[in-house]
Design a protein around this motif. Structure first.
Motif, PDB file in Angstrom:
ATOM      1  N   TYR A  49       0.793  -1.146   0.026  1.00 36.09           N
ATOM      2  CA  TYR A  49       0.097   0.050  -0.050  1.00 36.09           C
ATOM      3  C   TYR A  49       1.051   1.243  -0.037  1.00 36.09           C
ATOM      4  O   TYR A  49       1.997   1.275   0.629  1.00 36.09           O
ATOM      5  CB  TYR A  49      -0.937   0.073   1.296  1.00 36.09           C
ATOM      6  N   LYS A  50       0.314   2.343  -0.545  1.00 41.04           N
ATOM      7  CA  LYS A  50       1.051   3.486  -0.535  1.00 41.04           C
ATOM      8  C   LYS A  50       0.134   4.609   0.180  1.00 41.04           C
ATOM      9  O   LYS A  50      -1.039   4.692  -0.018  1.00 41.04           O
ATOM     10  CB  LYS A  50       1.330   4.003  -2.032  1.00 41.04           C
ATOM     11  N   GLN A  51       0.704   5.317   0.892  1.00 37.98           N
ATOM     12  CA  GLN A  51      -0.004   6.375   1.723  1.00 37.98           C
ATOM     13  C   GLN A  51       0.601   7.480   1.536  1.00 37.98           C
ATOM     14  O   GLN A  51       1.509   7.986   2.042  1.00 37.98           O
ATOM     15  CB  GLN A  51      -0.190   6.065   3.215  1.00 37.98           C
ATOM     16  N   GLU A  52      -0.146   8.674   0.813  1.00 36.95           N
ATOM     17  CA  GLU A  52       0.242   9.982   0.911  1.00 36.95           C
ATOM     18  C   GLU A  52      -0.110  10.842   1.880  1.00 36.95           C
ATOM     19  O   GLU A  52      -1.171  10.267   2.482  1.00 36.95           O
ATOM     20  CB  GLU A  52      -0.166  10.539  -0.654  1.00 36.95           C
ATOM     21  N   SER A  53       0.444  11.831   2.202  1.00 34.33           N
ATOM     22  CA  SER A  53       0.175  12.747   3.236  1.00 34.33           C
ATOM     23  C   SER A  53      -1.156  13.163   3.186  1.00 34.33           C
ATOM     24  O   SER A  53      -1.711  13.652   2.162  1.00 34.33           O
ATOM     25  CB  SER A  53       1.161  13.748   3.128  1.00 34.33           C
ATOM     26  N   GLY A  54      -1.823  12.805   4.211  1.00 31.39           N
ATOM     27  CA  GLY A  54      -3.153  13.248   4.422  1.00 31.39           C
ATOM     28  C   GLY A  54      -4.097  12.306   3.923  1.00 31.39           C
ATOM     29  O   GLY A  54      -5.655  12.931   3.695  1.00 31.39           O
ATOM     30  N   LYS A  55      -3.756  11.233   3.391  1.00 31.01           N
ATOM     31  CA  LYS A  55      -4.907  10.357   2.582  1.00 31.01           C
ATOM     32  C   LYS A  55      -4.835   8.931   3.498  1.00 31.01           C
ATOM     33  O   LYS A  55      -3.870   8.731   4.037  1.00 31.01           O
ATOM     34  CB  LYS A  55      -4.416  10.249   1.217  1.00 31.01           C
ATOM     35  N   GLY A  56      -5.907   7.986   2.868  1.00 35.82           N
ATOM     36  CA  GLY A  56      -5.858   6.789   3.317  1.00 35.82           C
ATOM     37  C   GLY A  56      -4.768   6.120   2.553  1.00 35.82           C
ATOM     38  O   GLY A  56      -4.378   6.301   1.450  1.00 35.82           O
ATOM     39  N   PRO A  57      -4.348   4.716   2.864  1.00 35.28           N
ATOM     40  CA  PRO A  57      -3.580   3.966   2.394  1.00 35.28           C
ATOM     41  C   PRO A  57      -4.012   3.257   1.041  1.00 35.28           C
ATOM     42  O   PRO A  57      -5.371   3.197   0.952  1.00 35.28           O
ATOM     43  CB  PRO A  57      -3.250   2.839   3.212  1.00 35.28           C
ATOM     44  N   GLN A  58      -3.769   3.396  -0.115  1.00 32.59           N
ATOM     45  CA  GLN A  58      -4.099   2.879  -1.415  1.00 32.59           C
ATOM     46  C   GLN A  58      -3.272   1.722  -1.867  1.00 32.59           C
ATOM     47  O   GLN A  58      -2.008   1.537  -1.682  1.00 32.59           O
ATOM     48  CB  GLN A  58      -3.843   3.934  -2.384  1.00 32.59           C
ATOM     49  N   PHE A  59      -4.155   0.617  -2.531  1.00 35.08           N
ATOM     50  CA  PHE A  59      -3.497  -0.602  -2.886  1.00 35.08           C
ATOM     51  C   PHE A  59      -2.711  -0.174  -4.258  1.00 35.08           C
ATOM     52  O   PHE A  59      -3.147   0.579  -5.008  1.00 35.08           O
ATOM     53  CB  PHE A  59      -4.672  -1.279  -3.489  1.00 35.08           C
ATOM     54  N   ILE A  60      -1.423  -0.771  -4.004  1.00 36.57           N
ATOM     55  CA  ILE A  60      -0.364  -0.715  -5.300  1.00 36.57           C
ATOM     56  C   ILE A  60      -0.505  -1.967  -5.982  1.00 36.57           C
ATOM     57  O   ILE A  60      -0.810  -1.987  -7.266  1.00 36.57           O
ATOM     58  CB  ILE A  60       0.868  -0.368  -4.812  1.00 36.57           C
ATOM     59  N   ILE A  61       0.141  -3.135  -5.494  1.00 30.85           N
ATOM     60  CA  ILE A  61       0.305  -4.081  -6.120  1.00 30.85           C
ATOM     61  C   ILE A  61       0.261  -5.436  -5.191  1.00 30.85           C
ATOM     62  O   ILE A  61       0.501  -5.096  -3.835  1.00 30.85           O
ATOM     63  CB  ILE A  61       1.571  -4.204  -6.629  1.00 30.85           C
ATOM     64  N   ASP A  62      -0.242  -6.553  -5.402  1.00 34.33           N
ATOM     65  CA  ASP A  62      -0.341  -7.741  -4.641  1.00 34.33           C
ATOM     66  C   ASP A  62       0.777  -8.903  -5.304  1.00 34.33           C
ATOM     67  O   ASP A  62       0.968  -8.761  -6.257  1.00 34.33           O
ATOM     68  CB  ASP A  62      -1.671  -8.133  -4.386  1.00 34.33           C
ATOM     69  N   ILE A  63       0.951  -9.816  -4.125  1.00 32.05           N
ATOM     70  CA  ILE A  63       1.362 -11.142  -4.857  1.00 32.05           C
ATOM     71  C   ILE A  63       0.989 -12.468  -3.958  1.00 32.05           C
ATOM     72  O   ILE A  63       0.770 -12.193  -2.749  1.00 32.05           O
ATOM     73  CB  ILE A  63       3.090 -10.801  -4.835  1.00 32.05           C
ATOM     74  N   ARG A  64       0.948 -13.453  -4.626  1.00 35.64           N
ATOM     75  CA  ARG A  64       0.420 -14.520  -4.209  1.00 35.64           C
ATOM     76  C   ARG A  64       1.777 -15.390  -3.770  1.00 35.64           C
ATOM     77  O   ARG A  64       2.903 -15.254  -4.228  1.00 35.64           O
ATOM     78  CB  ARG A  64      -0.417 -15.477  -4.819  1.00 35.64           C
ATOM     79  N   SER A  65       1.824 -16.198  -2.588  1.00 36.26           N
ATOM     80  CA  SER A  65       3.142 -16.877  -2.058  1.00 36.26           C
ATOM     81  C   SER A  65       3.450 -17.849  -3.017  1.00 36.26           C
ATOM     82  O   SER A  65       4.581 -18.542  -3.110  1.00 36.26           O
ATOM     83  CB  SER A  65       2.796 -17.245  -0.748  1.00 36.26           C
ATOM     84  N   ASN A  66       2.536 -18.258  -4.107  1.00 35.85           N
ATOM     85  CA  ASN A  66       3.134 -19.271  -5.205  1.00 35.85           C
ATOM     86  C   ASN A  66       4.041 -18.703  -6.190  1.00 35.85           C
ATOM     87  O   ASN A  66       4.260 -19.305  -7.089  1.00 35.85           O
ATOM     88  CB  ASN A  66       2.170 -20.179  -5.688  1.00 35.85           C
ATOM     89  N   MET A  67       4.079 -17.287  -6.098  1.00 33.73           N
ATOM     90  CA  MET A  67       4.949 -16.507  -6.979  1.00 33.73           C
ATOM     91  C   MET A  67       6.162 -15.914  -6.258  1.00 33.73           C
ATOM     92  O   MET A  67       6.197 -15.759  -5.261  1.00 33.73           O
ATOM     93  CB  MET A  67       3.988 -15.157  -7.466  1.00 33.73           C
ATOM     94  N   ASP A  68       7.158 -15.667  -6.995  1.00 36.70           N
ATOM     95  CA  ASP A  68       8.409 -14.878  -6.382  1.00 36.70           C
ATOM     96  C   ASP A  68       8.439 -13.481  -7.102  1.00 36.70           C
ATOM     97  O   ASP A  68       9.509 -12.732  -6.544  1.00 36.70           O
ATOM     98  CB  ASP A  68       9.621 -15.709  -6.668  1.00 36.70           C
ATOM     99  N   LYS A  69       7.672 -13.148  -8.108  1.00 42.33           N
ATOM    100  CA  LYS A  69       7.827 -12.007  -8.692  1.00 42.33           C
ATOM    101  C   LYS A  69       6.526 -11.508  -9.488  1.00 42.33           C
ATOM    102  O   LYS A  69       5.942 -12.328  -9.972  1.00 42.33           O
ATOM    103  CB  LYS A  69       9.014 -11.835  -9.711  1.00 42.33           C
ATOM    104  N   ARG A  70       6.223 -10.259  -9.351  1.00 42.87           N
ATOM    105  CA  ARG A  70       5.099  -9.813 -10.055  1.00 42.87           C
ATOM    106  C   ARG A  70       5.265  -8.177 -10.473  1.00 42.87           C
ATOM    107  O   ARG A  70       5.834  -7.419  -9.658  1.00 42.87           O
ATOM    108  CB  ARG A  70       3.859  -9.921  -9.210  1.00 42.87           C
ATOM    109  N   GLN A  71       4.887  -8.090 -11.624  1.00 42.85           N
ATOM    110  CA  GLN A  71       5.141  -6.879 -12.346  1.00 42.85           C
ATOM    111  C   GLN A  71       4.059  -5.860 -12.572  1.00 42.85           C
ATOM    112  O   GLN A  71       3.214  -6.545 -12.966  1.00 42.85           O
ATOM    113  CB  GLN A  71       6.119  -6.840 -13.463  1.00 42.85           C
ATOM    114  N   GLY A  72       4.032  -4.756 -12.222  1.00 46.59           N
ATOM    115  CA  GLY A  72       3.044  -3.877 -12.399  1.00 46.59           C
ATOM    116  C   GLY A  72       3.342  -2.331 -13.321  1.00 46.59           C
ATOM    117  O   GLY A  72       4.389  -2.669 -13.878  1.00 46.59           O
ATOM    118  N   GLN A  73       2.888  -1.625 -13.364  1.00 47.54           N
ATOM    119  CA  GLN A  73       3.406  -0.389 -14.071  1.00 47.54           C
ATOM    120  C   GLN A  73       4.508   0.135 -13.154  1.00 47.54           C
ATOM    121  O   GLN A  73       4.014   0.905 -12.266  1.00 47.54           O
ATOM    122  CB  GLN A  73       2.161   0.572 -14.584  1.00 47.54           C
ATOM    123  N   ARG A  74       5.509   0.368 -13.575  1.00 47.59           N
ATOM    124  CA  ARG A  74       6.502   0.992 -12.879  1.00 47.59           C
ATOM    125  C   ARG A  74       7.123   0.260 -11.660  1.00 47.59           C
ATOM    126  O   ARG A  74       7.948   0.667 -10.972  1.00 47.59           O
ATOM    127  CB  ARG A  74       6.517   2.309 -12.565  1.00 47.59           C
TER     128      ARG A  74
END
Lengths: 115, 114
Positions: A36-61
């Motif tokens: 999660y990413k939390q900018e100043s004055g805001k709530g946490p926002q979802f960025i990316i997730d990964i399952r335990s059967n993976m060792d890498k996951r890519q998103g945008q940047r």
């Protein structure tokens, strides 16, 4: 008097550089992890997730790496921009039984991007 | 789509007063969470509900805190009486079966007890 706080880990990078934020988790039975990413004055926002059967996951940047052997997660941000400045949290679920589960959060890392 | 909606966004109250924080989860979500965030303790889970039923309230600090979810679209977190150490940002979050394991947060209620 001096205040005592969490003493967030901090990472300061130059705009355009790559950033790596690390997280250690505790529950070896966790099958899912979220950043999660939390900018100043805001709530946490979802960025990316990964399952335990993976060792890498890519998103945008962003790329998340999972090393289950040492219970370690990392979030890599490519070409970091000023808008990436925020506190970043890793989160793991704790299952209370059945479909009931809750997310527990790490203490976070403060990323500061210098222009 | 509307996200999680919290009110009030900011509240300043005197010690001893009752505080009620409100939350409307994302429509269709069946799990609702109340978190508290402070510099000292970070982001802590206070209580969560599944299908309007409280599942785990082990994070509620003491009897002064109570939470209710009378229906699927509304929840309250009440502090009575409030104390200065309750000053924090209180976040409500929700999750639905279609959203997988992701929890979506509101913008928080910033509480200051003087």
């Amino acid at each position: 008097g001096e205040s005592v706080g969490l003493h967030l880990p901090t990472l300061s990078v130059q705009e355009g550089d790559n950033s790596i934020i690390n997280c250690a988790y505790s529950n070896s039975a966790s099958d899912y992890f979220i950043w999660y990413k939390q900018e100043s004055g805001k709530g946490p926002q979802f960025i990316i997730d990964i399952r335990s059967n993976m060792d890498k996951r890519q998103g945008q940047r962003v790329t998340v790496l999972l090393n289950k052997t040492v219970k370690h997660l990392s979030l890599q941000i490519a070409a970091t921009q000023p808008g990436d400045s925020a506190v970043y949290f890793c989160a793991e679920p704790w299952n209370s039984g059945g479909s009931n589960y809750k997310l527990t959060f790490g203490k976070g890392t403060l990323l500061t991007v210098n222009p | 789509d509307a996200g999680v909606i919290q009110s009030p966004r900011h509240e300043v109250t005197e010690m001893g007063q009752e505080v009620t924080l409100r939350c409307k989860p994302i429509s269709g979500h069946n799990s609702l969470f109340w978190y508290r965030q402070t510099m000292m303790r970070g982001l802590e889970l206070l209580i969560y509900f599944n299908n309007n039923v409280p599942i785990d309230d082990s994070g509620m600090p003491e009897d002064r805190f109570s939470a209710k979810m009378p229906n699927a679209s509304f929840s309250t977190l009440k502090i009575q009486p409030s104390e200065p150490r309750d000053s924090a940002v209180y976040f409500c979050a929700s999750r639905g079966t279609l959203s997988g394991n992701t929890i979506y947060f509101g913008e928080g209620s910033w509480l200051t007890v003087v």
